[in-house]
Design a protein around this motif. Structure first.
Motif, PDB file in Angstrom:
ATOM      1  N   GLY A 128       0.815  -1.204   0.000  1.00 13.49           N
ATOM      2  CA  GLY A 128       0.000   0.000   0.000  1.00 13.49           C
ATOM      3  C   GLY A 128       0.849   1.254   0.000  1.00 13.49           C
ATOM      4  N   GLU A 129       0.237   2.341  -0.426  1.00  8.36           N
ATOM      5  CA  GLU A 129       0.935   3.624  -0.475  1.00  8.36           C
ATOM      6  C   GLU A 129       1.322   4.065   0.930  1.00  8.36           C
ATOM      7  OE1 GLU A 129       0.061   8.134  -2.006  1.00  8.36           O
ATOM      8  OE2 GLU A 129      -0.922   6.463  -3.038  1.00  8.36           O
ATOM      9  N   GLY A 130       2.553   4.518   1.078  1.00  4.43           N
ATOM     10  CA  GLY A 130       3.042   4.989   2.364  1.00  4.43           C
ATOM     11  C   GLY A 130       3.531   3.889   3.284  1.00  4.43           C
ATOM     12  N   LEU A 131       3.430   2.643   2.840  1.00  6.96           N
ATOM     13  CA  LEU A 131       3.884   1.528   3.667  1.00  6.96           C
ATOM     14  C   LEU A 131       5.318   1.155   3.317  1.00  6.96           C
ATOM     15  CD1 LEU A 131       0.771  -0.848   3.592  1.00  6.96           C
ATOM     16  CD2 LEU A 131       1.356   0.894   5.295  1.00  6.96           C
ATOM     17  N   GLU A 132       5.996   0.573   4.287  1.00  2.30           N
ATOM     18  CA  GLU A 132       7.342   0.047   4.090  1.00  2.30           C
ATOM     19  C   GLU A 132       7.363  -1.414   4.509  1.00  2.30           C
ATOM     20  OE1 GLU A 132      10.301   2.513   5.961  1.00  2.30           O
ATOM     21  OE2 GLU A 132       9.534   4.325   4.991  1.00  2.30           O
ATOM     22  N   LEU A 133       8.434  -2.108   4.120  1.00  2.00           N
ATOM     23  CA  LEU A 133       8.598  -3.522   4.448  1.00  2.00           C
ATOM     24  C   LEU A 133       9.692  -3.717   5.485  1.00  2.00           C
ATOM     25  CD1 LEU A 133       8.515  -5.109   0.873  1.00  2.00           C
ATOM     26  CD2 LEU A 133       6.748  -5.299   2.628  1.00  2.00           C
ATOM     27  N   PRO A 167      -0.548  -1.850  16.291  1.00  2.00           N
ATOM     28  CA  PRO A 167      -1.100  -0.733  15.523  1.00  2.00           C
ATOM     29  C   PRO A 167      -0.046  -0.174  14.560  1.00  2.00           C
ATOM     30  CG  PRO A 167      -1.710  -0.543  17.832  1.00  2.00           C
ATOM     31  CD  PRO A 167      -0.686  -1.655  17.740  1.00  2.00           C
ATOM     32  N   GLY A 168      -0.473   0.122  13.350  1.00  2.00           N
ATOM     33  CA  GLY A 168       0.441   0.629  12.331  1.00  2.00           C
ATOM     34  C   GLY A 168       0.943  -0.448  11.388  1.00  2.00           C
ATOM     35  N   VAL A 169       0.700  -1.711  11.726  1.00  2.00           N
ATOM     36  CA  VAL A 169       1.048  -2.814  10.828  1.00  2.00           C
ATOM     37  C   VAL A 169      -0.174  -3.099   9.968  1.00  2.00           C
ATOM     38  CG1 VAL A 169       1.612  -5.273  10.679  1.00  2.00           C
ATOM     39  CG2 VAL A 169       2.816  -3.801  12.309  1.00  2.00           C
ATOM     40  N   ALA A 170      -0.005  -2.971   8.659  1.00  2.00           N
ATOM     41  CA  ALA A 170      -1.122  -3.147   7.728  1.00  2.00           C
ATOM     42  C   ALA A 170      -1.289  -4.595   7.285  1.00  2.00           C
ATOM     43  CB  ALA A 170      -0.915  -2.261   6.502  1.00  2.00           C
ATOM     44  N   ARG A 171      -0.180  -5.331   7.235  1.00  2.00           N
ATOM     45  CA  ARG A 171      -0.239  -6.698   6.713  1.00  2.00           C
ATOM     46  C   ARG A 171       0.998  -7.459   7.174  1.00  2.00           C
ATOM     47  NH1 ARG A 171       0.216  -8.224   0.308  1.00  2.00           N
ATOM     48  NH2 ARG A 171       0.181 -10.471   0.584  1.00  2.00           N
ATOM     49  N   THR A 172       0.832  -8.752   7.363  1.00  2.00           N
ATOM     50  CA  THR A 172       1.964  -9.626   7.653  1.00  2.00           C
ATOM     51  C   THR A 172       1.904 -10.829   6.722  1.00  2.00           C
ATOM     52  OG1 THR A 172       0.719 -10.840   9.325  1.00  2.00           O
ATOM     53  CG2 THR A 172       2.094  -9.008  10.105  1.00  2.00           C
ATOM     54  N   GLU A 173       3.063 -11.404   6.479  1.00  2.00           N
ATOM     55  CA  GLU A 173       3.168 -12.637   5.700  1.00  2.00           C
ATOM     56  C   GLU A 173       4.252 -13.482   6.343  1.00  2.00           C
ATOM     57  OE1 GLU A 173       3.241 -11.598   1.172  1.00  2.00           O
ATOM     58  OE2 GLU A 173       4.234  -9.988   2.295  1.00  2.00           O
ATOM     59  N   GLN A 203      16.614 -28.694   6.432  1.00  2.00           N
ATOM     60  CA  GLN A 203      17.904 -28.090   6.769  1.00  2.00           C
ATOM     61  C   GLN A 203      18.851 -27.879   5.595  1.00  2.00           C
ATOM     62  OE1 GLN A 203      18.784 -27.123  10.127  1.00  2.00           O
ATOM     63  NE2 GLN A 203      16.605 -27.420  10.319  1.00  2.00           N
ATOM     64  N   GLY A 204      18.432 -28.078   4.365  1.00  2.00           N
ATOM     65  CA  GLY A 204      19.377 -27.939   3.268  1.00  2.00           C
ATOM     66  C   GLY A 204      19.245 -26.669   2.451  1.00  2.00           C
ATOM     67  N   THR A 205      18.312 -25.795   2.807  1.00  2.00           N
ATOM     68  CA  THR A 205      18.049 -24.635   1.949  1.00  2.00           C
ATOM     69  C   THR A 205      18.740 -23.360   2.412  1.00  2.00           C
ATOM     70  OG1 THR A 205      16.100 -23.829   3.140  1.00  2.00           O
ATOM     71  CG2 THR A 205      15.740 -25.572   1.492  1.00  2.00           C
ATOM     72  N   GLY A 206      19.126 -23.305   3.666  1.00  2.00           N
ATOM     73  CA  GLY A 206      19.729 -22.094   4.212  1.00  2.00           C
ATOM     74  C   GLY A 206      18.727 -21.017   4.584  1.00  2.00           C
ATOM     75  N   HIS A 207      17.440 -21.255   4.353  1.00  2.00           N
ATOM     76  CA  HIS A 207      16.427 -20.243   4.645  1.00  2.00           C
ATOM     77  C   HIS A 207      16.116 -20.149   6.136  1.00  2.00           C
ATOM     78  CE1 HIS A 207      15.572 -20.672   0.321  1.00  2.00           C
ATOM     79  NE2 HIS A 207      15.134 -19.433   0.426  1.00  2.00           N
ATOM     80  N   ALA A 208      15.674 -18.977   6.525  1.00  2.00           N
ATOM     81  CA  ALA A 208      15.120 -18.747   7.857  1.00  2.00           C
ATOM     82  C   ALA A 208      13.610 -18.618   7.719  1.00  2.00           C
ATOM     83  CB  ALA A 208      15.683 -17.463   8.459  1.00  2.00           C
ATOM     84  N   GLU A 209      12.885 -19.025   8.759  1.00  2.00           N
ATOM     85  CA  GLU A 209      11.458 -18.718   8.829  1.00  2.00           C
ATOM     86  C   GLU A 209      11.366 -17.239   9.183  1.00  2.00           C
ATOM     87  OE1 GLU A 209       8.876 -21.087  11.237  1.00  2.00           O
ATOM     88  OE2 GLU A 209       9.650 -22.975  10.426  1.00  2.00           O
ATOM     89  N   VAL A 210      10.698 -16.464   8.345  1.00  2.00           N
ATOM     90  CA  VAL A 210      10.615 -15.022   8.574  1.00  2.00           C
ATOM     91  C   VAL A 210       9.171 -14.542   8.523  1.00  2.00           C
ATOM     92  CG1 VAL A 210      12.920 -14.599   7.606  1.00  2.00           C
ATOM     93  CG2 VAL A 210      10.917 -14.351   6.150  1.00  2.00           C
ATOM     94  N   VAL A 211       8.973 -13.397   9.145  1.00  2.00           N
ATOM     95  CA  VAL A 211       7.725 -12.660   9.006  1.00  2.00           C
ATOM     96  C   VAL A 211       8.067 -11.388   8.246  1.00  2.00           C
ATOM     97  CG1 VAL A 211       5.854 -11.458  10.194  1.00  2.00           C
ATOM     98  CG2 VAL A 211       6.785 -13.577  11.146  1.00  2.00           C
ATOM     99  N   ARG A 212       7.349 -11.176   7.151  1.00  2.00           N
ATOM    100  CA  ARG A 212       7.506  -9.927   6.404  1.00  2.00           C
ATOM    101  C   ARG A 212       6.354  -9.025   6.824  1.00  2.00           C
ATOM    102  NH1 ARG A 212       8.210  -9.568  -0.096  1.00  2.00           N
ATOM    103  NH2 ARG A 212       6.074 -10.331  -0.061  1.00  2.00           N
ATOM    104  N   VAL A 213       6.714  -7.836   7.273  1.00  2.00           N
ATOM    105  CA  VAL A 213       5.761  -6.889   7.843  1.00  2.00           C
ATOM    106  C   VAL A 213       5.610  -5.703   6.891  1.00  2.00           C
ATOM    107  CG1 VAL A 213       5.304  -5.390   9.827  1.00  2.00           C
ATOM    108  CG2 VAL A 213       6.476  -7.589  10.166  1.00  2.00           C
ATOM    109  N   HIS A 214       4.368  -5.375   6.558  1.00  2.00           N
ATOM    110  CA  HIS A 214       4.032  -4.174   5.790  1.00  2.00           C
ATOM    111  C   HIS A 214       3.528  -3.174   6.828  1.00  2.00           C
ATOM    112  CE1 HIS A 214       3.727  -6.377   1.801  1.00  2.00           C
ATOM    113  NE2 HIS A 214       3.745  -7.367   2.674  1.00  2.00           N
ATOM    114  N   TYR A 215       4.240  -2.081   7.008  1.00  2.00           N
ATOM    115  CA  TYR A 215       3.902  -1.177   8.105  1.00  2.00           C
ATOM    116  C   TYR A 215       3.930   0.279   7.657  1.00  2.00           C
ATOM    117  CZ  TYR A 215       8.880  -0.064   8.566  1.00  2.00           C
ATOM    118  OH  TYR A 215      10.168   0.365   8.325  1.00  2.00           O
ATOM    119  N   ASP A 216       3.196   1.100   8.405  1.00  2.00           N
ATOM    120  CA  ASP A 216       3.156   2.538   8.178  1.00  2.00           C
ATOM    121  C   ASP A 216       4.164   3.173   9.134  1.00  2.00           C
ATOM    122  OD1 ASP A 216       2.669   5.261   8.164  1.00  2.00           O
ATOM    123  OD2 ASP A 216       0.493   5.062   8.317  1.00  2.00           O
ATOM    124  N   PRO A 217       5.284   3.675   8.635  1.00  2.00           N
ATOM    125  CA  PRO A 217       6.311   4.207   9.534  1.00  2.00           C
ATOM    126  C   PRO A 217       5.868   5.444  10.317  1.00  2.00           C
ATOM    127  CG  PRO A 217       6.868   4.679   7.250  1.00  2.00           C
ATOM    128  CD  PRO A 217       5.666   3.784   7.224  1.00  2.00           C
TER     129      PRO A 217
END
Length: 190
Positions: free
Chosen positions: A25-30, A49-55, A74-88
């Protein structure tokens, strides 16, 4: 041919590139955070409050389009993460970091509670130089509060792969409140 190379068998791995997605969304950051199992971390940010979306998903690895089973293997090197779309303006990045530090134990290398594996590591993955600066300052301040060394990695956000749909908003679907400002205890499994 391995999943770790391009179609020509030797091209640069796209998984090592930056997360080029746009905020929802407009004005949001990751922002991206790894702090153990992504279910409870996601619900914590959903309530803020201020978090518009999570994934929830996977990042920082080298395996193209990983699944949950791939990452747990254990072979991919990935971390389990939460990506946050937020209004700074409503929720400054520093507030997201405060939640991150409060949500997990940043002194354990590949473990959070009884969950062990590299996918459960502690990480802050930044999108901008300003996020990096604030994250590093935050880590320095938090280190003064811990006797043990903080092992949180602070790295540029790499390509994000959403986890399977059943993982998205998992605890909310299981009946826990995601209402903004909710302070109910978070149960790990629904």
């Amino acid at each position: 041919m391995s999943n770790d190379t391009g179609a020509d068998g030797g091209a640069a791995n796209p998984d090592l590139g930056p997360d080029a997605d746009a905020a929802a969304g407009e004005g949001l950051e990751l922002a991206q955070f790894a702090a153990g199992c992504f279910w409870s971390v996601e619900l914590t940010y959903q309530r803020l409050p201020g978090v518009a979306r999570t994934e929830v998903g996977f990042s920082q690895g080298h395996h193209h389009e990983p699944t949950y089973d791939d990452v747990c293997g254990q072979g991919t090197g990935h971390a389990e993460v939460v990506r946050v779309h937020y209004d700074p303006k409503a929720c400054p990045y520093g507030v997201l970091l405060d939640v991150f530090w409060a949500k997990h134990r940043p002194t354990t290398l590949i473990r959070q509670g009884d969950e062990a594996g590299t996918q459960y590591r502690s990480g802050i993955y930044y999108y901008t130089a300003e996020q990096e600066r604030v994250a590093r300052e935050s880590l320095e301040a938090k280190q003064e509060e811990w006797k043990e060394k903080i092992v949180t990695e602070i790295l540029p956000a790499r390509r994000f792969y959403p986890a399977e749909e059943y993982h998205q908003r998992y605890l909310e679907k299981g009946g826990q409140s995601a209402q903004k400002g909710c302070t109910d205890p978070i149960r790990r499994y629904g």
